[in-house]
Design a protein around this motif. Structure first.
Motif, PDB file in Angstrom:
ATOM      1  N   PRO A 205      -1.156   6.862   2.828  1.00  0.00           N
ATOM      2  CA  PRO A 205       0.288   7.580   2.002  1.00  0.00           C
ATOM      3  C   PRO A 205       0.845   7.936   0.686  1.00  0.00           C
ATOM      4  O   PRO A 205       1.204   8.565   0.577  1.00  0.00           O
ATOM      5  N   ARG A 208      -2.065  10.152  -1.033  1.00  0.00           N
ATOM      6  CA  ARG A 208      -1.462  10.792  -1.094  1.00  0.00           C
ATOM      7  C   ARG A 208      -0.570  11.516  -1.619  1.00  0.00           C
ATOM      8  O   ARG A 208      -0.377  12.619  -2.518  1.00  0.00           O
ATOM      9  N   LEU A 209       0.230  11.269  -1.716  1.00  0.00           N
ATOM     10  CA  LEU A 209       2.164  11.253  -2.183  1.00  0.00           C
ATOM     11  C   LEU A 209       1.297  10.951  -3.938  1.00  0.00           C
ATOM     12  O   LEU A 209       1.808  12.136  -4.184  1.00  0.00           O
ATOM     13  N   LEU A 225       3.702  17.833   0.947  1.00  0.00           N
ATOM     14  CA  LEU A 225       3.250  16.744   1.559  1.00  0.00           C
ATOM     15  C   LEU A 225       3.092  16.307   3.148  1.00  0.00           C
ATOM     16  O   LEU A 225       4.476  17.093   3.751  1.00  0.00           O
ATOM     17  N   VAL A 227       4.855  15.076   7.045  1.00  0.00           N
ATOM     18  CA  VAL A 227       5.260  13.984   7.213  1.00  0.00           C
ATOM     19  C   VAL A 227       5.095  13.607   8.298  1.00  0.00           C
ATOM     20  O   VAL A 227       5.491  14.403   9.555  1.00  0.00           O
ATOM     21  N   SER A 237       7.835  10.335   1.982  1.00  0.00           N
ATOM     22  CA  SER A 237       7.404  12.154   1.293  1.00  0.00           C
ATOM     23  C   SER A 237       8.052  13.437   1.327  1.00  0.00           C
ATOM     24  O   SER A 237       7.817  14.081   1.150  1.00  0.00           O
ATOM     25  N   ASN A 241       8.559  16.104  -0.912  1.00  0.00           N
ATOM     26  CA  ASN A 241       8.395  17.404  -0.189  1.00  0.00           C
ATOM     27  C   ASN A 241      10.235  18.227  -1.289  1.00  0.00           C
ATOM     28  O   ASN A 241       9.984  19.828  -1.116  1.00  0.00           O
TER      29      ASN A 241
END
Length: 501
Positions: A205, A208-209, A225, A227, A237, A241
């Motif tokens: 995560p 990805r962030l 993202l 979630v 996340s 967003n």
């Protein structure tokens, strides 16, 4: 540890924790088992020795012969505990030594501290019922561990010692140590695998962030993202967003306002052209008739003429700036002789007496002649206006680029002004907010350099005066060098006619 990745650091922490826990648990288990094994072995041997010493020496006379002592020692050594026996007694006025294994167990093997403890007679009282006690200690003979113990028979009997090998116990403990070491290694490997799994769970995560933040920084404001979950990373996340959504809305609002402002300036400039054309025609007529006007009216007419020209230049500059902001500025390229182009720019503005040109003929470059003329006119005009003549213009090629230096002989540019000379409407002196220029000339010159894939820098010369350096690429199209898109010859003529309206 900045160069170590977060994944590696997490695995290292897991490994260290697992190693510390496994080593601690193994050490505690080893010492507990070692103590239990040795205690059990020595207790069994000492209890058997005490009983055997009582049974085999109780029937001996007070002064047994050496043969009797030897026989008793051999009987004591034949027990299941497998230890050797050494009996020492009085016989015929001398000491008699009876070892069960003479080549191994002799009086020299018995430590002096153990011998002294065994021979020491204790006072009998309520807390001590016997004058002599059984003592033991562990020793090493020939690199092997042994248990040695001794006791004196009460009532004047012989002194007996036992010697039991602990080699089997040592082997068992070594096997236990190896097992615990293997278990520690397996625990370390397991912790590494768990750390890898945990790192993947935690860092995926985060990665990805990070990727989403990178795309957001590149201008992809619709990045979001997916979630799932309710942990801290999920909350992070969701926060990302919400932040991205707010940023997108804000940027869209600002872009809409900016586009509206550009349209307003473009529309205003375009609408001003028609009345300015009429006013310019009238002012030209008034200027032609200036000699026939009343001397009281002539200064006002001259002011109207100059301000009309200034307003016309400002409108043209605003139109040009609007094209740059809207991204609609285009290049009309042609192969030009740079020296001829500079000469034409100077000659068209009657600057030949105030400008020194250092340029070789035949230096060809593929440029937009009109935009190069705009750049040169702004740089040279700015040098003449604020720096004073003579202004020196030098043209040369350097590292595959065209370089044009415009240097004046004025006082130079203050250091606090240098970072702002290309800002729009920037005035170096607050006491002179009104001047002949619009404050857009250098900004437009810089934009025209950028559209060619080049740039302009401003600095102060060590010999005095300011130096503006124009750098343009040679040997490649401006579109490939990061400049604007190009027009065909027909489109270029149409654009030139439109710009000249």
């Amino acid at each position: 540890m900045r160069w170590i990745s977060l994944r590696l650091r997490l695995m290292l922490v897991f490994a260290l924790v697992a190693l510390a826990a496994a080593v601690s648990a193994s050490a505690i288990a080893y010492w507990l088992n070692r103590d239990a094994v040795l205690t059990r072995t020595q207790d069994a041997a000492l209890d058997d020795f005490r009983k055997s010493l009582q049974d085999n020496t109780g029937s001996l006379p007070l002064a047994p012969t050496c043969q009797e002592l030897q026989a008793a020692a051999d009987r004591m050594a034949s027990t299941s505990q497998k230890y050797e026996v050494l009996l020492i007694g009085k016989s015929g006025g001398g000491d008699c030594v009876a070892p069960s294994k003479p080549d191994l167990f002799t009086p020299k093997v018995v430590p002096e501290s153990l011998r002294a403890a065994v021979d020491r007679e204790r006072r009998i009282d309520d807390s001590n019922r016997y004058a002599y006690h059984l003592y033991w200690q562990r020793i090493t003979l020939g690199g092997k561990p042994y248990l040695i113990g001794g006791a004196k028979v009460i009532g004047g009997g012989p002194t007996g010692y036992l010697l039991k090998s602990l080699e089997n116990e040592r082997q068992d403990l070594n096997s236990l140590a190896w097992s615990l070491g293997i278990a520690t290694g397996l625990a370390l490997i397991g912790s590494a695998l768990l750390a890898q799994a945990a790192a993947s769970t935690v860092l995926r995560p985060v990665q990805r962030l990070g990727d989403a933040a990178r795309r957001l920084g590149e201008g992809k404001l619709d990045t979001r993202l997916q979630v799932s979950g309710t942990d801290e990373l999920a909350d992070l996340s969701r926060t990302f967003n919400r932040t991205a959504e707010s940023l997108q809305k804000r940027v869209e609002e600002l872009s809409a306002r900016e586009a509206s402002s550009r349209r307003f300036v473009a529309d205003m400039s375009h609408e001003l052209r028609t009345p300015l054309t009429a006013i310019t025609a009238v002012t030209e007529v008034l200027e032609d008739e200036a000699d026939n006007l009343d001397p009281m009216i002539a200064p006002a007419v001259q002011l109207v003429v100059s301000e009309t020209r200034r307003l016309n230049d400002l409108v043209e500059n605003l139109m040009e700036v609007t094209r740059f902001d809207a991204g609609t500025a285009r290049l009309v390229l042609d192969d030009v002789d740079v020296a001829d182009q500079v000469t034409a720019c100077i000659d068209a503005r009657a600057w030949l007496d105030a400008v020194e040109l250092d340029a070789e003929r035949g230096m060809m470059a593929r440029l937009d002649p009109r935009r190069l003329d705009v750049i040169l006119a702004n740089l040279i005009g700015n040098a003449l206006k604020h720096g004073g003549s003579p202004v020196r213009v030098s043209v040369r090629t350097e590292d595959g680029s065209l370089r044009i230096d415009v240097r004046d002989h004025g006082p130079g540019i203050p250091e606090d002004v240098l970072p702002h000379v290309f800002d729009r409407f920037y005035k170096a002196s607050a006491s002179r907010p009104r001047s002949e220029g619009s404050g857009l000339g250098l900004s437009i010159a810089l934009e025209n350099a950028h559209i060619h894939g080049g740039g302009i820098t401003a600095a102060n010369s060590p010999e005095g005066g300011a130096v503006f350096t124009l750098t343009l690429p040679l040997g490649e199209d401006p579109a490939e060098a990061g400049g604007a898109s190009l027009l065909t010859d027909e489109q270029g003529r149409d654009r030139a006619e439109e710009d000249g309206k």
